[in-house]
Every structure is written in C-alpha cells, then in structure tokens.
Design a protein around this motif. Structure first.
Motif, short mmCIF file in Angstrom:
data_model
loop_
_atom_site.label_atom_id
_atom_site.label_comp_id
_atom_site.label_asym_id
_atom_site.label_seq_id
_atom_site.Cartn_x
_atom_site.Cartn_y
_atom_site.Cartn_z
N LEU A 94 1.35 -14.50 -10.98
CA LEU A 94 1.02 -12.73 -9.99
C LEU A 94 -0.11 -12.85 -8.98
N LYS A 95 -1.24 -13.40 -9.67
CA LYS A 95 -2.37 -12.81 -9.54
C LYS A 95 -2.65 -13.53 -7.80
N THR A 96 -1.88 -14.87 -7.93
CA THR A 96 -1.96 -16.02 -6.40
C THR A 96 -0.62 -15.24 -5.59
N VAL A 97 0.06 -14.76 -5.07
CA VAL A 97 1.11 -13.66 -4.82
C VAL A 97 0.07 -12.72 -4.18
N SER A 98 -0.65 -11.90 -5.12
CA SER A 98 -1.25 -10.92 -5.09
C SER A 98 -1.91 -11.63 -3.61
N ASN A 99 -2.83 -12.20 -3.85
CA ASN A 99 -4.03 -12.65 -3.58
C ASN A 99 -3.34 -12.97 -2.40
N GLN A 100 -2.38 -13.93 -1.42
CA GLN A 100 -1.77 -14.64 -0.92
C GLN A 100 -1.49 -12.83 0.29
N ILE A 101 -0.44 -11.78 -0.63
CA ILE A 101 0.14 -11.29 0.77
C ILE A 101 -1.59 -10.13 0.77
N ARG A 104 -2.45 -12.23 3.55
CA ARG A 104 -1.79 -11.30 5.18
C ARG A 104 -2.37 -10.19 5.64
N VAL A 105 -1.99 -9.37 4.60
CA VAL A 105 -2.44 -7.44 5.01
C VAL A 105 -3.58 -8.01 5.96
N SER A 106 -4.71 -7.84 5.00
CA SER A 106 -5.78 -7.37 5.13
C SER A 106 -5.95 -8.37 6.76
N LYS A 107 -5.29 -9.16 7.57
CA LYS A 107 -5.37 -9.25 8.75
C LYS A 107 -5.11 -8.27 10.07
N MET A 108 -4.30 -6.86 9.07
CA MET A 108 -3.96 -6.04 10.27
C MET A 108 -4.88 -5.26 10.54
N GLU A 109 -4.80 -4.63 12.20
CA GLU A 109 -5.04 -3.93 12.60
C GLU A 109 -5.55 -2.77 11.80
N ASN A 110 -6.84 -2.39 11.43
CA ASN A 110 -6.26 -1.41 10.90
C ASN A 110 -6.20 -0.76 9.70
N VAL A 111 -6.59 -2.02 9.21
CA VAL A 111 -5.50 -1.88 7.47
C VAL A 111 -6.66 -1.92 6.92
N ILE A 112 -7.85 -0.77 5.74
CA ILE A 112 -8.45 -1.48 5.24
C ILE A 112 -9.04 -1.28 3.49
N ASP A 113 -9.28 -2.18 3.20
CA ASP A 113 -9.40 -2.58 1.96
C ASP A 113 -7.59 -2.56 0.58
N PRO A 114 -7.18 -3.81 1.29
CA PRO A 114 -6.18 -3.49 0.11
C PRO A 114 -6.10 -4.22 -0.47
N GLU A 144 5.72 1.37 7.70
CA GLU A 144 6.25 0.50 8.19
C GLU A 144 6.08 -1.60 8.78
N ASP A 145 4.96 -1.10 9.25
CA ASP A 145 4.86 -2.40 9.50
C ASP A 145 4.12 -3.35 8.48
N ILE A 146 3.43 -2.72 7.52
CA ILE A 146 2.45 -3.62 6.60
C ILE A 146 3.34 -3.78 5.71
N ARG A 147 4.31 -2.78 5.23
CA ARG A 147 5.88 -3.29 4.22
C ARG A 147 6.60 -4.16 5.01
N ARG A 148 7.24 -4.40 6.29
CA ARG A 148 7.03 -5.72 6.73
C ARG A 148 6.90 -6.84 6.97
N THR A 149 5.94 -6.61 7.22
CA THR A 149 4.63 -8.33 6.88
C THR A 149 4.54 -8.68 5.70
N VAL A 155 8.74 -14.01 1.52
CA VAL A 155 11.08 -14.03 1.72
C VAL A 155 9.97 -15.90 2.36
N ASP A 156 9.27 -15.41 2.92
CA ASP A 156 9.72 -16.91 4.29
C ASP A 156 8.41 -17.62 4.08
N GLU A 157 7.35 -17.17 3.33
CA GLU A 157 6.53 -18.28 3.19
C GLU A 157 6.43 -18.96 1.18
N LEU A 158 6.15 -17.84 0.85
CA LEU A 158 6.51 -18.00 -0.72
C LEU A 158 7.99 -18.48 -1.84
#
Length: 197
Positions: A94-101, A104-114, A144-149, A155-158
């Motif tokens: 679970l730690k690996t999955v959490s870190n991977q997601i 990915r979410v951290s790279k989104m614009e205007n998302v702080i400390d996910p 919605e963008d965060i949840r979709r990302t 689904v696609d990568e993991l």
C-alpha cells in the motif's frame, strides 16, 4: 479466529463436553453427589487466602479480555492485490501504491502537499486523497481533475480496479506572486558594465 483463540475454545468445548457426559451418566448411575461437590467448591473459596483468590480471578479476567481483543482485532492489510489466478497472486504494498499516486498528483498544477491513503478491498481499492489547493481555481473542476488523474494512473499504470476515489481539500493557499522589479533594480541589472573598457 486466531490460532491461540481456537486452542482455548477447543479446550473449553472439550471440558464442557466431558462434564456434560459425566453429568448425564451420573443422573442414572449416581457416581457423585452434585450438592456435595458444590459445597466443597464453596468451602474452598471461603477458606482460601482472599488475596491469592483475587489474584487468580484477576488473571482469569485478564486472559479473557486479551482473548476478546485478539478475536475482534484485525490486522491491517499492507498489500493490495492486482491480479489473482490459479497460479498465484500479484500484490503491491500500500505504501508503494500511495507513493506512486502521490508522485503523479504532485505534478499537477496548484496541488500542494498531497497525501494519499489506499484502502484495499476484495475486488479493488479505494483511493483517498488529501491536499491543499491554490485559491482562485474552480474547486469542483480541480478536484475532479485530481480524482481522474489518480484513478487513471492506478488503473492504466498500476493495474488496479479502482472502486472509488475520494478527495478532501485540507486548506487553500494564496497564489504565489512574482516579485516585480523596481525601476532602480531594472537600471542596475541592465546597466552596461564599464569595467570591460
């Protein structure tokens, strides 16, 4: 049921079964007098040292409470299953999955400390995301963008089946403003360098 609990329960059931059989036989044969045995037990408790008796009863109580806690306590799963077939099962921690997601979410614009928490279920996973957002963005659209990302990546990568993706905004921060140069600073930075002459 834990193995230790099973052993205790089996011993208790065997004791009760044997006691029941002996009592049934005693009704017809008269091996012992139940009232006499009850009197002896009561007399023993009356004559016994009260402190030792209290200690024994406290130990029995403690063992019973530990057994109850062990019975109802469920160890948290630390892995989530990607696929399962006759030859075996593929899991990711679970730690690996959490870190991977999270990455990915951290790279989104205007998302702080996910922060990402994964809840494994028998037929998939639930993704819970927490972060701060920058003021000024459309919150509904951004979440919605965060949840979709996060869902698409899981689904696609993991290779997970995502049952649900939840998002919680933990706060809002003002957008960072670029520092504007004063006219004096502009002149000093753009002034020609006379030392080269």
């Amino acid at each position: 049921m834990h193995i230790f609990n099973k052993i205790i329960v089996v011993i208790l059931l065997l004791f009760l079964a044997v006691a029941s059989i002996v009592s049934i036989v005693n009704i017809f044969v008269g091996l012992y007098d139940i009232a006499d045995i009850a009197d002896r037990v009561v007399a023993y408790f009356v004559q016994a040292n009260q402190f030792i008796l209290a200690l024994v009863l406290f130990l029995i109580l403690a063992v019973c409470l530990v057994l109850l806690v062990l019975e109802f306590y469920r160890k948290k799963k630390k892995t989530a299953s990607i696929s399962r077939d006759q030859s075996g099962e593929t899991t990711i921690t679970l730690k690996t999955v959490s870190n991977q997601i999270k990455e990915r979410v951290s790279k989104m614009e205007n998302v702080i400390d996910p922060k990402v928490k994964i809840v494994p279920k028998n037929d998939g996973i639930i993704i819970n995301i927490f972060s701060e957002l920058v003021k000024g963005d459309n919150v509904t659209q951004k979440t919605e963008d965060i949840r979709r990302t996060a869902t698409d990546y899981a689904v696609d990568e993991l290779g997970f089946k995502v049952l649900k993706t939840n998002y919680t905004a933990t706060g809002f921060q003002a957008p960072k403003q670029e520092k504007k140069e004063t006219p004096a600073e502009k002149q000093s930075t753009h002034a020609p360098d006379d030392s080269s002459e």
